[in-house]
Design a protein around this motif. Structure first.
Motif, PDB file in Angstrom:
ATOM      1  N   GLY A 121     -47.348  31.420   7.991  1.00 37.99           N
ATOM      2  CA  GLY A 121     -48.604  30.779   7.607  1.00 37.99           C
ATOM      3  C   GLY A 121     -48.635  29.297   7.930  1.00 37.99           C
ATOM      4  O   GLY A 121     -49.283  28.519   7.219  1.00 37.99           O
ATOM      5  N   VAL A 122     -47.969  28.910   9.017  1.00 38.92           N
ATOM      6  CA  VAL A 122     -47.914  27.494   9.382  1.00 38.92           C
ATOM      7  C   VAL A 122     -48.490  27.301  10.780  1.00 38.92           C
ATOM      8  O   VAL A 122     -48.447  28.194  11.630  1.00 38.92           O
ATOM      9  CB  VAL A 122     -46.463  26.956   9.334  1.00 38.92           C
ATOM     10  N   ASP A 123     -49.031  26.112  11.006  1.00 36.44           N
ATOM     11  CA  ASP A 123     -49.532  25.779  12.339  1.00 36.44           C
ATOM     12  C   ASP A 123     -48.388  25.472  13.289  1.00 36.44           C
ATOM     13  O   ASP A 123     -48.511  25.678  14.505  1.00 36.44           O
ATOM     14  CB  ASP A 123     -50.474  24.575  12.263  1.00 36.44           C
ATOM     15  N   ALA A 124     -47.290  24.942  12.743  1.00 35.43           N
ATOM     16  CA  ALA A 124     -46.130  24.602  13.564  1.00 35.43           C
ATOM     17  C   ALA A 124     -44.859  24.871  12.765  1.00 35.43           C
ATOM     18  O   ALA A 124     -44.811  24.651  11.553  1.00 35.43           O
ATOM     19  CB  ALA A 124     -46.182  23.139  14.000  1.00 35.43           C
ATOM     20  N   ILE A 125     -43.842  25.350  13.452  1.00 36.07           N
ATOM     21  CA  ILE A 125     -42.526  25.575  12.847  1.00 36.07           C
ATOM     22  C   ILE A 125     -41.749  24.273  12.960  1.00 36.07           C
ATOM     23  O   ILE A 125     -41.583  23.728  14.054  1.00 36.07           O
ATOM     24  CB  ILE A 125     -41.791  26.711  13.572  1.00 36.07           C
ATOM     25  N   ARG A 180     -41.701  21.897  16.227  1.00 33.30           N
ATOM     26  CA  ARG A 180     -41.465  20.454  16.152  1.00 33.30           C
ATOM     27  C   ARG A 180     -40.052  20.061  16.569  1.00 33.30           C
ATOM     28  O   ARG A 180     -39.852  18.980  17.117  1.00 33.30           O
ATOM     29  CB  ARG A 180     -41.757  19.948  14.737  1.00 33.30           C
ATOM     30  N   ASN A 181     -39.086  20.914  16.284  1.00 27.64           N
ATOM     31  CA  ASN A 181     -37.702  20.607  16.612  1.00 27.64           C
ATOM     32  C   ASN A 181     -36.970  21.883  17.010  1.00 27.64           C
ATOM     33  O   ASN A 181     -37.216  22.943  16.441  1.00 27.64           O
ATOM     34  CB  ASN A 181     -36.982  19.976  15.413  1.00 27.64           C
ATOM     35  N   VAL A 182     -36.041  21.749  17.967  1.00 32.38           N
ATOM     36  CA  VAL A 182     -35.250  22.880  18.457  1.00 32.38           C
ATOM     37  C   VAL A 182     -33.819  22.738  17.945  1.00 32.38           C
ATOM     38  O   VAL A 182     -33.162  21.712  18.159  1.00 32.38           O
ATOM     39  CB  VAL A 182     -35.262  22.929  19.992  1.00 32.38           C
ATOM     40  N   GLY A 183     -33.338  23.783  17.266  1.00 31.60           N
ATOM     41  CA  GLY A 183     -31.974  23.795  16.764  1.00 31.60           C
ATOM     42  C   GLY A 183     -31.202  24.969  17.321  1.00 31.60           C
ATOM     43  O   GLY A 183     -31.763  25.843  17.999  1.00 31.60           O
ATOM     44  N   VAL A 184     -29.915  24.992  17.020  1.00 29.71           N
ATOM     45  CA  VAL A 184     -29.052  26.089  17.448  1.00 29.71           C
ATOM     46  C   VAL A 184     -28.229  26.551  16.250  1.00 29.71           C
ATOM     47  O   VAL A 184     -28.035  25.805  15.286  1.00 29.71           O
ATOM     48  CB  VAL A 184     -28.137  25.674  18.617  1.00 29.71           C
TER      49      VAL A 184
END
Length: 269
Positions: free
Chosen positions: A99-103, A134-138
């Protein structure tokens, strides 16, 4: 990323009220994954928390004036979501369920299956450019995987999530994070409840008049740049885990727990 010392791990949580209660108590980092099959649950709890619809006993409700931007919502793409042409559709599905516009933080769950750093990571980056992420993680990466990701992205990951608790952790991963300036997100910091059986943890807990669980969280978050995401569903456990961030251990207490020889990885490959 700037992440709070303690967030909420949601694997196994199937009641939105637990998530809403966590927000009401002051949690500001929610972590889930597509493979957990509960992104919709987390999304419902987030919506309830933002609406101020959580009851927290006699506590002051921390959701008053809470804004969506105050909460970091993280999820992970499973190994069959990592082909270049699968990344964006999977992320859109996750955003809809949440339910979010952006993760706020989207992880590669494991560098396995369809993961190809030269294809997967640029696909993730394109979603940042498009505003869906918004941000890429691993997550669950080894040093070689991390170095390759940095080479491809041209920057460190926003965060690296890895198993970390008194019975299992890899100091080399923390050294790498310090060198490159990104946070380590510790999952399963309570070792599935096994910290109650670790003598060194129990002894420190007795000295502070607290629980082994609180000590395990405090031990993890004492290791810069580590933040922890223990799972909890009851209000009592949610409160206790959040309060553990305020427990200060001495250097000798941290060292005593570091010296535990037993090694027990809960989620091996």
């Amino acid at each position: 990323m700037e992440l709070p010392p303690v967030g909420l791990g949601t694997m196994g949580i199937d009641d939105p009220e637990s998530v809403a209660t966590a927000l009401a108590l002051g949690y500001r980092h929610l972590d889930t994954a597509r493979i957990y099959d509960n992104e919709a649950v987390v999304g419902e709890g987030l919506a309830a928390g933002l609406a101020g619809d959580a009851g927290v006993g006699d506590a002051v409700d921390a959701t008053e004036n809470l804004d969506r931007a105050d909460v970091t919502v993280a999820t992970k793409l499973w190994i069959d979501d990592l082909a270049a042409d699968a990344v964006a559709p999977a992320a859109r599905e996750s955003a809809e369920r949440l339910g979010v516009d952006a993760i706020d933080l989207l992880y590669v769950h494991r560098p396995r299956g369809d993961y190809d750093p030269e294809a997967t990571l640029p696909a993730l980056d394109r979603m940042v450019d498009d505003g869906l992420v918004r941000n890429v993680g691993v997550s669950n990466f080894e040093i070689d995987d991390l170095d390759r990701a940095i080479d491809v992205l041209g920057r460190p990951p926003a965060a690296h999530q890895t198993e970390l608790h008194p019975l299992f952790y890899k100091p080399t991963l923390l050294d790498h994070a310090r060198k490159h300036g990104y946070p380590v997100v510790a999952y399963s910091p309570l070792a599935g409840g096994r910290v109650r059986e670790v003598d060194a943890v129990v002894e420190v807990a007795d000295a502070h008049g607290t629980t082994p669980e609180a000590v395990a969280i405090a031990w993890a978050t004492a290791k810069d740049p580590v933040v922890a995401i223990p799972k909890a569903s009851s209000e009592a456990h949610l409160r206790a885990n959040l309060a553990a961030a305020d427990l200060e251990l001495t250097e000798s207490e941290v060292a005593a727990i570091d010296g535990v020889e037993r090694e027990e990885e809960l989620f091996p490959e």
